[in-house]
Design a protein around this motif. Sequence first.
Motif, PDB file in Angstrom:
ATOM      1  N   TYR A 104     -19.745  -3.857  57.075  1.00  0.00           N
ATOM      2  CA  TYR A 104     -20.202  -2.534  57.458  1.00  0.00           C
ATOM      3  C   TYR A 104     -19.084  -1.507  57.572  1.00  0.00           C
ATOM      4  O   TYR A 104     -19.339  -0.373  57.986  1.00  0.00           O
ATOM      5  N   GLU A 152     -20.977   1.574  56.477  1.00  0.00           N
ATOM      6  CA  GLU A 152     -22.057   1.176  55.580  1.00  0.00           C
ATOM      7  C   GLU A 152     -23.190   0.577  56.412  1.00  0.00           C
ATOM      8  O   GLU A 152     -22.959  -0.020  57.466  1.00  0.00           O
ATOM      9  N   THR A 155     -27.300  -3.744  52.949  1.00  0.00           N
ATOM     10  CA  THR A 155     -27.667  -3.686  51.529  1.00  0.00           C
ATOM     11  C   THR A 155     -29.111  -4.121  51.353  1.00  0.00           C
ATOM     12  O   THR A 155     -29.515  -5.180  51.842  1.00  0.00           O
ATOM     13  N   THR A 160     -26.569   0.160  48.929  1.00  0.00           N
ATOM     14  CA  THR A 160     -25.871   0.240  50.213  1.00  0.00           C
ATOM     15  C   THR A 160     -25.601   1.697  50.561  1.00  0.00           C
ATOM     16  O   THR A 160     -24.714   2.328  49.981  1.00  0.00           O
ATOM     17  N   SER A 261     -20.634  -6.616  49.722  1.00  0.00           N
ATOM     18  CA  SER A 261     -21.964  -6.656  50.326  1.00  0.00           C
ATOM     19  C   SER A 261     -23.037  -7.010  49.300  1.00  0.00           C
ATOM     20  O   SER A 261     -24.185  -7.244  49.673  1.00  0.00           O
TER      21      SER A 261
END
Length: 280
Positions: A104, A152, A155, A160, A261
Amino acid sequence: MLTQVKKTLFGAAVMAAGVVPALAADIYEPPVYAPEPVYTQPEPEPVDYGGWYIRGDLDYHATKFRGGNYITYGPPPGTGAFDSGDIDSSWSVGGGVGYQVSRYLRTDLTLDWMGKADFNGSTSGFCGGVPCTSVDTSSYSALLLLANAYAEFGTWHGITPYVGAGIGGAYVKWDTLRNTAGGITTDHEGSANWRFAWALMAGASYCLTNDLKLDVGYRYANIGGGRMFEYASGVAPGFDKGFHIHEGRVGLRYQFGGRSSCYEPEPVAYEPPVEPPVYK
């Protein structure tokens, strides 16, 4: 009498001998119970999402001129300001290197070269004692260097979303400013200098492979003011107040090592442990 007692004891012994096998035949044997299976999901192995990545970007941007002023030497001496100033849209190309800290959070260092954008402005003054308006033309280009951090949000189906912020500096280069007023044209040499800059970003990336992503987003960049042009014919130096820049961006990111991710671990089939039977 003694003979009768012996007969009685013998008969009792024979009866006891017959009962013992019957009792032996009725000995209880406990049933065998298989243990009830306990289904527990195995703990997933920790996934290392850390890894270095490189990026390349293209953008098309609109620049808003925040105004400018200049020094005059008279008579009388004083200062002047641009009545108007517009900068055409342009494009830029850039690249960078970064590190995916976790699933993240990531950070990177980017450098973008902003192509030349034409400037058209005007000023008001006096030409031979008569009020007049000038026409001013030039162009500028810039290098934008930023240290960025992004949050982030997970996903979904390979997409994402993220937001980010950056801080750094911009090297702004102005070309010659051509000032035309009252039929007279004066050229002022353009200035080049570093300024403070910061940016805000939002966008989303899409997994092309486990390591390669397509990145599409928006960036707002704010570049501070600085020297715009040099002295000529009793006017200058001139200073601009900086720029608001709105960018539409597209690029690619390739990650080395770790897991991006995009990575989805293979499902692990559960195999319950084999336990010995329990007798109750």
